[in-house]
Scaffold this motif. Sequence first.
Motif, short mmCIF file in Angstrom:
data_model
loop_
_atom_site.label_atom_id
_atom_site.label_comp_id
_atom_site.label_asym_id
_atom_site.label_seq_id
_atom_site.Cartn_x
_atom_site.Cartn_y
_atom_site.Cartn_z
N UNK A 168 14.55 5.98 -3.44
CA UNK A 168 13.86 7.05 -2.77
C UNK A 168 14.22 7.55 -2.99
N UNK A 169 16.14 7.69 -2.13
CA UNK A 169 16.19 9.00 -2.26
C UNK A 169 17.63 8.89 -2.04
N UNK A 194 14.69 5.43 6.54
CA UNK A 194 13.17 5.59 7.68
C UNK A 194 12.16 6.03 7.38
N UNK A 195 12.11 6.73 6.33
CA UNK A 195 10.52 8.53 6.32
C UNK A 195 9.32 7.06 5.90
N UNK A 196 8.78 7.66 7.21
CA UNK A 196 7.06 6.95 6.70
C UNK A 196 6.67 6.83 5.33
N UNK A 197 6.30 6.00 4.17
CA UNK A 197 5.85 7.10 3.37
C UNK A 197 4.52 6.62 2.86
N UNK A 198 3.19 6.95 2.98
CA UNK A 198 2.33 6.97 2.26
C UNK A 198 1.94 6.61 1.22
N UNK A 235 15.36 13.37 -4.28
CA UNK A 235 14.19 12.69 -3.66
C UNK A 235 12.98 11.88 -4.77
N UNK A 236 13.32 11.24 -5.06
CA UNK A 236 12.55 10.41 -6.31
C UNK A 236 11.13 10.94 -6.42
N UNK A 237 10.89 11.02 -7.84
CA UNK A 237 10.06 11.57 -7.48
C UNK A 237 8.29 10.51 -7.38
N UNK A 238 8.20 10.19 -6.26
CA UNK A 238 7.16 8.90 -5.87
C UNK A 238 6.37 9.98 -5.35
N UNK A 239 6.34 11.27 -5.63
CA UNK A 239 5.89 12.33 -4.09
C UNK A 239 5.21 12.61 -5.30
N UNK A 240 5.22 12.36 -7.16
CA UNK A 240 3.64 12.33 -8.07
C UNK A 240 3.87 12.31 -9.22
N UNK A 247 0.03 16.00 -9.00
CA UNK A 247 1.14 15.74 -7.32
C UNK A 247 0.20 14.80 -6.65
N UNK A 248 0.96 14.12 -5.79
CA UNK A 248 0.51 13.83 -4.38
C UNK A 248 0.39 14.81 -2.37
N UNK A 249 -0.38 14.94 -2.86
CA UNK A 249 -0.24 15.79 -2.17
C UNK A 249 0.25 15.52 -0.11
N UNK A 250 -0.12 13.88 -0.34
CA UNK A 250 0.24 13.35 1.00
C UNK A 250 1.14 13.00 1.11
N UNK A 251 1.56 12.68 -0.17
CA UNK A 251 2.99 12.32 -0.15
C UNK A 251 4.17 12.69 0.40
N UNK A 252 3.89 14.52 0.19
CA UNK A 252 4.99 15.62 0.16
C UNK A 252 4.25 16.41 1.75
#
Length: 276
Positions: A168-169, A194-198, A235-240, A247-252
Motif C-alpha cells: 500500500x505504501x 498502521x494507517x487505518x484504511x476504510x 501510496x498505491x492508488x487504493x483511494x480511487x 475517486x474514493x474521498x472516504x479513503x483520502x
Amino acid sequence: MVKLTIEEIIQKIQNEEIFEAVSSDYSFTLKIEEYVPYVCGAVHDGHQFRKELWENCIHTEYERWYEEDPATKAMVQSHPIVIAGLDSRFEYDLNRAPETAIYNDAWGKQLWKEPLSEKNRNISLAKHTNFYKVVSSLISKIEEKFGCCIVYDMHSYNWQRWDREVPTWNLGTKNVNNEKYGDFIESWREILEKTPMPKGIQSTSKINDTFQGNGYFLKHITSNFTNTLVLATEIAKVYCDELTQVMYPEVVIAVEDYLKTTLKKHAEAFYKVHKL
C-alpha cells in the motif's frame, strides 16, 4: 490565498512571513501557516494542461490523469507548510531534472503529434526553474532557522498494473543517507503500515519495493542541503479506481486524518534528534 510572483514568494520566505499563495503563472501553490522544521510536498498533484498544447497532445485527459498523483496534496493539506504542483507532469515533470522534464513519449506512447516549439518548451521549463527557486529558498530558510528539515514527498502509483503483490505504501530511499537517517526511515515505514484504511483495505508498507526514490525533487534537495531528509512516500492508488477515474474521498480523508497527528509527531521526533 493571494497571487504572488516568484520574487514576492521568496521575499516572504526570507522575511519569515505567514502566507498562502499561488504563483503568478498558476503553476504551484505554497502555504506557510507557521515556520516548522518540516515540509509536505505533492509535486505530481496537478492536472492543469495549457490550452495551446491540447491539440498537439496524443494522450487523452484520462491517460494523463492515470499517471498523475491526484489527491496527494489533500492527504497532507492540514500541515503548516505545503507546496504542491498545479500543472500536469505531461507538460513538464517537476520530479525530473530540467533536461528531461519535458516528455517526448510517456509510458511507451509518443506524447506529441508534432515536436514542441522552442517557445512552448521555454514556457514550461521556466515554470520548472521557478518552482525550484522557491523550494531552495524554503529549505534554506528552514535549515537556517531550525538546523535541520524533513520533507514528506508525497506520491501515488498505479498498483493494478503490477503482476505481483505490491505494498500500500512504498518508501524510496536509495538516494538519501540511510546510515544517518535509518531510524526515521524505518519509523515512518511503521507509521504508514498502521494507517487505518476504510473499505477493508489492508495497509502494508515496504522500502524500495516498487520505487527507489530516484525523483528530482528528492535529489535536488538532498544534493543541496546536508541536514534535510526527504522521504519519497508512494501510496498505491487504493483511494480511487484507477481504471474508471472514480475517486474514493472516504479513503483520502482517512489518510489525511491519520497523518494529521502521526506525521507531525514523526517530524517532531526527527527535529529533537537532528537539530543543531
